[in-house]
Design an enzyme around this catalytic site. Structure first.
Site, PDB file in Angstrom:
ATOM      1  N   THR A 182      22.532   3.719 -99.464  1.00  0.00           N
ATOM      2  CA  THR A 182      23.401   3.645 -98.287  1.00  0.00           C
ATOM      3  C   THR A 182      24.830   3.314 -98.727  1.00  0.00           C
ATOM      4  O   THR A 182      25.015   2.591 -99.710  1.00  0.00           O
ATOM      5  CB  THR A 182      22.871   2.534 -97.359  1.00  0.00           C
ATOM      6  N   ARG A 210      12.734   7.027 -86.855  1.00  0.00           N
ATOM      7  CA  ARG A 210      12.908   5.649 -87.343  1.00  0.00           C
ATOM      8  C   ARG A 210      14.411   5.355 -87.488  1.00  0.00           C
ATOM      9  O   ARG A 210      15.140   6.082 -88.135  1.00  0.00           O
ATOM     10  CB  ARG A 210      12.207   5.477 -88.685  1.00  0.00           C
ATOM     11  N   ASP A 213      18.630  -0.333 -90.250  1.00  0.00           N
ATOM     12  CA  ASP A 213      19.589  -1.396 -89.934  1.00  0.00           C
ATOM     13  C   ASP A 213      21.030  -0.890 -89.928  1.00  0.00           C
ATOM     14  O   ASP A 213      21.891  -1.461 -89.247  1.00  0.00           O
ATOM     15  CB  ASP A 213      19.493  -2.494 -90.991  1.00  0.00           C
ATOM     16  N   GLY A 234      20.089  -1.803 -98.318  1.00  0.00           N
ATOM     17  CA  GLY A 234      18.804  -2.324 -98.789  1.00  0.00           C
ATOM     18  C   GLY A 234      17.687  -1.989 -97.823  1.00  0.00           C
ATOM     19  O   GLY A 234      17.839  -1.116 -96.959  1.00  0.00           O
ATOM     20  N   GLY A 236      15.860  -1.853 -94.807  1.00  0.00           N
ATOM     21  CA  GLY A 236      16.450  -2.060 -93.484  1.00  0.00           C
ATOM     22  C   GLY A 236      15.697  -2.959 -92.536  1.00  0.00           C
ATOM     23  O   GLY A 236      16.320  -3.685 -91.748  1.00  0.00           O
TER      24      GLY A 236
HETATM   25  N1  ASP Z   1      19.346   0.139 -95.157  1.00  0.00           N
HETATM   26  C1  ASP Z   1      18.962   1.520 -95.138  1.00  0.00           C
HETATM   27  C2  ASP Z   1      17.855   1.705 -94.167  1.00  0.00           C
HETATM   28  O1  ASP Z   1      16.898   0.952 -94.197  1.00  0.00           O
HETATM   29  C3  ASP Z   1      18.544   2.046 -96.453  1.00  0.00           C
HETATM   30  C4  ASP Z   1      19.442   1.767 -97.606  1.00  0.00           C
HETATM   31  O2  ASP Z   1      20.273   0.854 -97.587  1.00  0.00           O
HETATM   32  O3  ASP Z   1      19.358   2.502 -98.578  1.00  0.00           O
HETATM   33  O4  ASP Z   1      17.899   2.659 -93.424  1.00  0.00           O
END
Ligand code: ASP
Length: 316
Positions: A182, A210, A213, A234, A236
């Site tokens: 992300t 889905r 976060d 991270g 989410g």
């Molecule tokens: N936080 C993101 C999510 O869960 C994924 C990521 O940070 O790579 O959608």
């Protein structure tokens, strides 16, 4: 008196392999450069974080825009949020499938809509009505991700496992070894305003619909001139349960330094929910925090005096 601008960007937190380090650092630097151009020219923090995030959405290296993880059905579904610390205006899109740059649509929502969120087809309709061209979902898909999904689904099928986050396969799917790419940016402009933006393709093999976060206010992104601007990355689900970006901003409003608050946020994520990820934070005084509880995190920042980029940062 005008404030000295500051910009911080991140490109995901995980156990990034050595052969991917350079692309991540370069991608973060490119984003920093685009955002800095805006701030240096007297532009707003809001414009700067948008431009920085667009660069990383366009870069296949990251899990945002083109090149994102595929969901269970082999489609890209994107989430993004942008927030203005001066006014608390925000714009978010969730589960969009036909936008190359979801952060641009989020920005249009912030600037031109009384609402804060649009999801799915409604978000795409809003974007198209506001001059943002739609793309095909295939335009967002790259061979690397088709192969990644194929391998992952094959593994699950072979092991006869479910991949919900409570199962072993689910835990592995969300482990820090798995890419969390992300992207996000936080900025401070010459007028003393802060802003934040975050954009993601979410998690690999996620169920259609889905929402992670990243596009949720206070979870993957937050900005308030009275506290701080923050962008997280991270796993989410734990991050949203802890409303982690707002949690961090609240600690800064209470008088703590961003550096301390960022580190505390990562400790809290680990201790409370065994979650993992990374965060960038910035306050109106231009003080920054960068922390992660994963082995690596791609980050870069620039002030009028200094510019740095790297893949490990646990204390400033
Ligand atoms: N936080 C993101 C999510 O869960 C994924 C990521 O940070 O790579 O959608």
């Amino acid at each position: 008196m005008p404030t000295d601008p500051v910009l911080v960007v991140h490109g995901g937190a995980w156990a990034m392999p050595d052969d991917m380090v350079e692309a991540h650092i370069q991608g973060a630097r490119n984003a920093l450069q685009a955002g800095w151009r805006v701030l240096d020219g007297g532009g707003s923090a809001l414009d700067a974080v948008e431009e920085a995030v667009v660069i990383m959405e366009d870069d296949d290296t990251f899990d945002a825009g083109r090149g994102s993880f595929l969901n269970r059905e082999g489609r890209v579904q994107l989430d993004a949020l942008i927030m203005d610390g001066a006014t608390l205006r925000a714009g978010g899109v969730g589960c969009v499938e036909h936008l190359l740059n979801p952060v641009r649509a989020a920005r249009k929502i912030l600037s031109e809509s009384p609402h804060v969120y649009f999801v799915g087809e409604g978000a795409e309709k809003f974007a198209a009505e506001h001059g943002i061209p739609l793309c095909k979902n295939e335009d967002l898909i790259i061979p690397r991700e088709m192969e990644r999904l194929r391998k992952y689904q094959q593994e699950i099928a072979r092991a006869g496992r479910s991949d919900d986050s409570s199962s072993q396969a689910g835990k592995e799917l969300f482990a820090p070894e798995i890419s969390h790419d992300t992207v996000g940016a936080v900025g401070l402009d010459r007028d003393g305003n802060i802003a934040a933006a975050t954009s993601t393709g979410g998690t690999l093999n996620k169920a259609p619909g889905r929402l992670g976060d990243s596009s949720l206010i206070g979870c993957g992104c937050y900005a308030d001139n009275l506290s701080a601007a923050a962008s997280t990355t991270g796993w989410g689900e734990p991050i949203m349960k802890l409303v982690l970006a707002k949690w961090t901003a609240d600690r800064i409003a209470a008088g703590n330094l961003p550096e301390w608050a960022a580190q505390e946020a990562m400790n809290h994520l680990k201790q409370r929910l065994d979650g993992h990820g990374g965060i960038i934070v910035l306050n109106r005084d231009g003080q920054i925090g960068i922390a992660h509880n994963t082995p690596r995190m791609a980050w870069a920042y620039r002030t009028v005096k200094k510019q740095e980029a790297g893949i490990e940062r646990n204390a400033l």
